[in-house]
Scaffold this motif. Sequence first.
Motif, PDB file in Angstrom:
ATOM      1  N   ALA A 199       1.067  -0.467  -0.342  1.00 42.81           N
ATOM      2  CA  ALA A 199      -0.151   0.245   0.007  1.00 42.81           C
ATOM      3  C   ALA A 199       0.947   0.875   0.002  1.00 42.81           C
ATOM      4  O   ALA A 199       1.943   1.431   0.579  1.00 42.81           O
ATOM      5  CB  ALA A 199      -1.121  -0.084   1.270  1.00 42.81           C
ATOM      6  N   LEU A 201       1.005   5.221   0.788  1.00 41.04           N
ATOM      7  CA  LEU A 201       0.602   6.158   1.488  1.00 41.04           C
ATOM      8  C   LEU A 201       0.210   7.583   2.134  1.00 41.04           C
ATOM      9  O   LEU A 201       1.944   7.894   1.385  1.00 41.04           O
ATOM     10  CB  LEU A 201      -0.176   5.413   2.975  1.00 41.04           C
ATOM     11  CG  LEU A 201      -0.301   4.298   3.547  1.00 41.04           C
ATOM     12  CD1 LEU A 201      -0.730   4.165   4.466  1.00 41.04           C
ATOM     13  CD2 LEU A 201      -1.857   3.837   2.376  1.00 41.04           C
ATOM     14  N   ALA A 221      -2.605   1.013   9.575  1.00 43.91           N
ATOM     15  CA  ALA A 221      -2.557   0.330   7.996  1.00 43.91           C
ATOM     16  C   ALA A 221      -2.807  -1.187   8.478  1.00 43.91           C
ATOM     17  O   ALA A 221      -3.113  -2.298   7.910  1.00 43.91           O
ATOM     18  CB  ALA A 221      -1.345   0.766   7.611  1.00 43.91           C
ATOM     19  N   SER A 224      -5.440  -2.499   9.525  1.00 46.93           N
ATOM     20  CA  SER A 224      -6.749  -3.075   8.475  1.00 46.93           C
ATOM     21  C   SER A 224      -6.694  -4.080   8.094  1.00 46.93           C
ATOM     22  O   SER A 224      -8.150  -4.674   7.743  1.00 46.93           O
ATOM     23  CB  SER A 224      -7.296  -1.967   8.395  1.00 46.93           C
ATOM     24  OG  SER A 224      -6.375  -1.611   7.504  1.00 46.93           O
ATOM     25  N   LEU A 225      -5.751  -4.299   7.867  1.00 47.31           N
ATOM     26  CA  LEU A 225      -5.603  -4.966   6.283  1.00 47.31           C
ATOM     27  C   LEU A 225      -5.341  -7.030   7.305  1.00 47.31           C
ATOM     28  O   LEU A 225      -6.265  -7.569   6.580  1.00 47.31           O
ATOM     29  CB  LEU A 225      -4.044  -5.424   5.772  1.00 47.31           C
ATOM     30  CG  LEU A 225      -4.133  -3.531   4.751  1.00 47.31           C
ATOM     31  CD1 LEU A 225      -2.920  -3.615   4.452  1.00 47.31           C
ATOM     32  CD2 LEU A 225      -5.279  -3.403   3.572  1.00 47.31           C
ATOM     33  N   ARG A 258     -11.125  -0.726   3.168  1.00 48.28           N
ATOM     34  CA  ARG A 258     -10.394  -0.975   4.392  1.00 48.28           C
ATOM     35  C   ARG A 258      -9.325   0.583   4.469  1.00 48.28           C
ATOM     36  O   ARG A 258      -9.187   0.486   5.882  1.00 48.28           O
ATOM     37  CB  ARG A 258      -9.323  -2.577   4.719  1.00 48.28           C
ATOM     38  CG  ARG A 258      -9.981  -3.805   4.454  1.00 48.28           C
ATOM     39  CD  ARG A 258     -10.037  -4.863   4.809  1.00 48.28           C
ATOM     40  NE  ARG A 258     -10.729  -5.937   4.843  1.00 48.28           N
ATOM     41  CZ  ARG A 258      -9.924  -7.443   5.120  1.00 48.28           C
ATOM     42  NH1 ARG A 258      -8.993  -7.479   6.266  1.00 48.28           N
ATOM     43  NH2 ARG A 258     -10.574  -8.218   5.427  1.00 48.28           N
ATOM     44  N   LEU A 259      -8.412   0.378   3.931  1.00 52.64           N
ATOM     45  CA  LEU A 259      -6.912   1.105   4.116  1.00 52.64           C
ATOM     46  C   LEU A 259      -8.102   2.902   3.997  1.00 52.64           C
ATOM     47  O   LEU A 259      -7.599   3.735   5.604  1.00 52.64           O
ATOM     48  CB  LEU A 259      -6.174   1.379   3.170  1.00 52.64           C
ATOM     49  CG  LEU A 259      -5.142   0.148   3.378  1.00 52.64           C
ATOM     50  CD1 LEU A 259      -4.344   0.326   2.247  1.00 52.64           C
ATOM     51  CD2 LEU A 259      -4.140   0.427   4.955  1.00 52.64           C
ATOM     52  N   LEU A 263      -8.050   4.673   8.082  1.00 58.77           N
ATOM     53  CA  LEU A 263      -6.841   6.089   7.899  1.00 58.77           C
ATOM     54  C   LEU A 263      -7.998   7.123   7.799  1.00 58.77           C
ATOM     55  O   LEU A 263      -7.322   8.503   8.776  1.00 58.77           O
ATOM     56  CB  LEU A 263      -6.458   6.941   6.515  1.00 58.77           C
ATOM     57  CG  LEU A 263      -5.284   5.475   6.283  1.00 58.77           C
ATOM     58  CD1 LEU A 263      -4.378   5.619   4.688  1.00 58.77           C
ATOM     59  CD2 LEU A 263      -3.981   6.021   7.078  1.00 58.77           C
ATOM     60  N   LEU A 274      -4.670   7.020  -1.216  1.00 58.79           N
ATOM     61  CA  LEU A 274      -3.673   5.541  -1.272  1.00 58.79           C
ATOM     62  C   LEU A 274      -3.876   4.867  -2.521  1.00 58.79           C
ATOM     63  O   LEU A 274      -4.567   5.014  -3.394  1.00 58.79           O
ATOM     64  CB  LEU A 274      -4.406   5.421  -0.104  1.00 58.79           C
ATOM     65  CG  LEU A 274      -5.565   4.394  -0.599  1.00 58.79           C
ATOM     66  CD1 LEU A 274      -6.081   3.583  -1.068  1.00 58.79           C
ATOM     67  CD2 LEU A 274      -6.291   4.434   1.120  1.00 58.79           C
TER      68      LEU A 274
END
Length: 297
Positions: A199, A201, A221, A224-225, A258-259, A263, A274
């Motif tokens: 990812a 960001l 981050a 969340s993943l 999700r990210l 965030l 992102l």
Amino acid sequence: MNALTLPDIAAQASRQALPLDWVGMCGIALPVVIDGQRTSALADAGVSLDDGEARGIHMSRLYLALEMLEQQNLDPALLRQVLQRFLDSHDGLAQQAYLRIHLDLLLKRPALVSPLAGWKRYPLSIEAQLKNGMFHVELKIDVPYSSTCPCSAALSRQLIQQQFIDDFANQALQHSAVLAWLGSTQGIVATPHSQRSHAELRLRLDSFIDELPLIAVINDAENSLGTAVQTAVKRADEQAFALANGQNLMFCEDAARRLNLALRRSPGINAFALRVVHAESLHAHDAVAESRWNWEA
């Protein structure tokens, strides 16, 4: 013998009166202090050349101002001080100052189950601007993770179901036989494909923030993943990692959503852009998704 005055060519008038947006240096090697630890970095330092009559800026003054980064912990206040020194040393020439710092953030991360731990590298860029009295800080962080394709997982489960039908058709099921079948390659005939993903960001920080929320953002981050890549592992950790991937099947679209949600809840961030990249193991191309919040290019 009389000493001669050294010529200052940059102070001469430009033959073509024209302001420039950015003038400076890129790839300056220097140490910086992150969370109390000194690490090597590369810096891009520059200012605008608003006086179109001036031939150039004083690059050595920018270089010397970067010495402030060597001993003090890197935070927004220090970044602003450096940028202000850029402008003070170019009074009458520049109204805007810029600083980009590129480094690898090393964090020691624990294993999922065992007491092992290891270092993980997170490529990081910190961009600071002081323009017309307005101060802005942006972070660019690359977070690696693993992603398992939901479609591949579903197709694999279907093949396992079909194999179960073939192997146990018209048979009385016995617990021990089914258990042995589930633990064999004869039974589990297919597995879903996974890929290393990352990812990218890009975060714009609130102007009042006191610290750079580097570790907090990375933790948000990865949480969340649910499938952060690992460092030192034992078999129990590898099994836990397989479980995490099985419980977090995701397309690139899922990861981006999700990210985005994580965030938005992270303190100190007022905008972000992102990009997630899944390096496909099925295809020769990547799967990519992008998302923004409060972001203006």
